[in-house]
Design a protein around this motif. Structure first.
Motif, short mmCIF file in Angstrom:
data_model
loop_
_atom_site.label_atom_id
_atom_site.label_comp_id
_atom_site.label_asym_id
_atom_site.label_seq_id
_atom_site.Cartn_x
_atom_site.Cartn_y
_atom_site.Cartn_z
N TYR A 1 33.33 30.59 56.47
CA TYR A 1 34.22 30.62 55.45
C TYR A 1 35.48 29.94 55.75
O TYR A 1 35.88 29.32 54.85
N ILE B 1 37.56 37.74 40.63
CA ILE B 1 38.78 36.57 40.41
C ILE B 1 38.64 35.62 39.25
O ILE B 1 39.56 35.67 38.25
N ASP C 1 27.91 31.29 35.88
CA ASP C 1 27.45 31.90 37.12
C ASP C 1 25.90 31.95 37.34
O ASP C 1 25.27 31.44 36.71
N VAL D 1 42.08 40.25 48.09
CA VAL D 1 42.03 40.95 46.40
C VAL D 1 40.81 41.98 46.50
O VAL D 1 39.73 41.53 47.10
N SER E 1 32.46 37.77 37.73
CA SER E 1 33.01 39.01 38.43
C SER E 1 34.34 38.49 39.00
O SER E 1 34.68 37.58 39.06
N ASN F 1 35.30 28.09 41.78
CA ASN F 1 35.86 29.55 42.30
C ASN F 1 34.43 30.03 42.98
O ASN F 1 34.92 31.16 43.86
N THR G 1 37.85 42.86 45.18
CA THR G 1 36.90 42.54 44.34
C THR G 1 35.50 42.84 45.09
O THR G 1 35.52 43.19 46.19
P1 NAD Z 1 33.09 38.11 43.60
O1 NAD Z 1 31.79 38.47 44.40
O2 NAD Z 1 33.61 39.28 42.69
O3 NAD Z 1 32.67 37.03 42.67
C1 NAD Z 1 32.03 35.76 43.24
C2 NAD Z 1 31.08 35.16 42.01
O4 NAD Z 1 30.40 34.13 42.35
C3 NAD Z 1 30.24 36.43 41.60
O5 NAD Z 1 29.85 36.38 40.22
C4 NAD Z 1 28.77 35.47 42.18
O6 NAD Z 1 27.62 35.74 41.43
C5 NAD Z 1 29.22 34.08 41.98
N1 NAD Z 1 28.62 33.31 43.02
C6 NAD Z 1 28.21 33.33 44.00
N2 NAD Z 1 27.24 32.36 44.48
C7 NAD Z 1 27.04 31.42 43.24
C8 NAD Z 1 26.53 30.20 43.12
N3 NAD Z 1 25.68 29.72 44.03
N4 NAD Z 1 26.56 29.76 41.96
C9 NAD Z 1 27.42 30.24 41.00
N5 NAD Z 1 27.94 31.23 41.18
C10 NAD Z 1 27.87 31.90 42.20
O7 NAD Z 1 34.23 37.52 44.59
P2 NAD Z 1 35.64 37.15 44.39
O8 NAD Z 1 36.44 38.02 45.46
O9 NAD Z 1 36.19 37.01 42.96
O10 NAD Z 1 35.76 35.70 45.06
C11 NAD Z 1 36.06 34.50 44.23
C12 NAD Z 1 36.29 33.35 44.91
O11 NAD Z 1 37.65 33.67 45.50
C13 NAD Z 1 35.55 32.93 46.12
O12 NAD Z 1 35.63 31.39 46.33
C14 NAD Z 1 36.28 33.77 47.48
O13 NAD Z 1 36.10 32.99 48.67
C15 NAD Z 1 37.78 33.61 46.94
N6 NAD Z 1 38.71 34.49 47.47
C16 NAD Z 1 38.66 35.91 47.34
C17 NAD Z 1 39.57 36.48 47.76
C18 NAD Z 1 39.24 38.11 48.03
O14 NAD Z 1 40.05 38.83 48.70
N7 NAD Z 1 38.51 38.51 47.01
C19 NAD Z 1 40.75 36.05 48.81
C20 NAD Z 1 40.51 34.70 48.84
C21 NAD Z 1 39.66 33.91 48.11
#
Ligand code: NAD
Length: 260
Positions: free
Chosen positions: A155, A17, A36, A188, A15, A89, A190
């Motif tokens: 977080y 990023i 994942d 972002v 999913s 990630n 997502t």
């Molecule tokens: P998302 O919810 O789209 O994707 C997260 C993915 O992580 C999912 O596919 C989920 O199944 C997987 N996941 C969750 N727990 C897990 C586990 N225990 N083991 C394996 N996989 C697991 O979220 P995203 O926005 O793409 O976030 C990805 C990363 O980017 C995260 O670390 C988040 O903190 C970071 N981030 C996101 C943003 C944002 O604005 N979206 C900004 C800064 C940082």
């Protein structure tokens, strides 16, 4: 192709990023591993990449499960012959004021972000050292690795913690050509953020449009969201960088929300 034949494990890449990084890495010639929670979701993403001409495999991996992480990395080494890049990630978000925060939620979030980063780092560093061809470890931090916001205590704590882990990995990994860096994105769009908008709206008593305008994008230079492509391009740059000159650093990609 900047990552030709590099083996890259990307956690949480079914999913958001992580998925975009996997797509971009495959375009750059990497063999990508979609790691994942759900094998079904990981397999679907790997199939998308394969259908577009890339090389990908899916691995079911809960990053907080030591045995699953070690077995998943071993499976990658057996199938692709080693590990060159880890993108740590996988992540979640849980929003609450500290006074209302459930301890089990604190533990759940910090386990995914911090235990997950440690376990995947350890397994991949072992494989990188054994493979004798160096490596690049990239942590998905956040602007919240440098700034704080209300309602996000675990977080913000975990994302700050990743900076420390990256610096230790940079120091311990240098002799084996292993670099470690942190990407710090702003907001972002997502599923992780889309879920937060109504939650923050309720917690702060403001409209969803105001959450976006006055909370999420308030301090950017142009009121714009960062995109998955912006983050993926940064991840390509870091993985393709050829020397130890760029290690132990964090790069913020946030439309100027945070300036270092
Ligand atoms: P998302 O919810 O789209 O994707 C997260 C993915 O992580 C999912 O596919 C989920 O199944 C997987 N996941 C969750 N727990 C897990 C586990 N225990 N083991 C394996 N996989 C697991 O979220 P995203 O926005 O793409 O976030 C990805 C990363 O980017 C995260 O670390 C988040 O903190 C970071 N981030 C996101 C943003 C944002 O604005 N979206 C900004 C800064 C940082």
């Amino acid at each position: 192709m900047q990552l030709k034949d590099k083996v890259a494990i990307i956690t949480g890449s079914a999913s958001g990023i992580g998925k975009e990084i996997a797509i971009e890495y495959a375009r750059e010639g990497a063999k990508v591993v979609i790691a994942d929670l759900s094998l079904e979701a990981a397999t679907a993403t790997a199939a998308e990449i394969t259908q577009s001409g890339g090389t990908a495999m899916a691995v079911a991996m809960n990053v907080t499960d030591e045995a699953q992480v070690d077995a998943g990395v071993a499976q990658v080494v057996a199938q692709f012959g080693g590990v060159d890049v880890l993108i740590s990630n996988a992540g979640i978000q849980i929003i609450s004021a500290i006074v209302d925060f459930k301890f089990e939620d604190w533990r759940k979030l910090t386990a995914i972000h911090l235990d997950g980063a440690f376990l995947t780092t350890r397994a991949c560093m072992r494989a990188m050292v054994a493979g004798k061809r160096g490596g690049s470890i990239i942590y998905m931090g956040s602007v919240h690795s440098h700034e704080a916001s209300p309602l996000k205590a675990p977080y913000v704590t975990a994302k700050h913690g990743l900076l420390g882990l990256a610096k230790v990995v940079a120091k311990e990994g240098a002799k084996d050509g292993i670099r470690a860096n942190v990407i710090c994105p702003g907001f972002v769009r997502t599923p992780l953020v889309d879920k937060q908008i109504p939650e923050q709206s309720k917690a702060l008593g403001i409209s969803e449009a105001d959450v976006i305008r006055t909370v999420m994008l308030k301090d950017t230079v142009d009121g714009e969201f960062t995109t998955v492509q912006d983050v993926a391009q940064t991840a390509v740059f870091l993985a393709a960088f050829p020397t130890n000159a760029l290690t132990g650093q964090s790069i913020t990609v946030s439309h100027g929300w945070h300036m270092q």
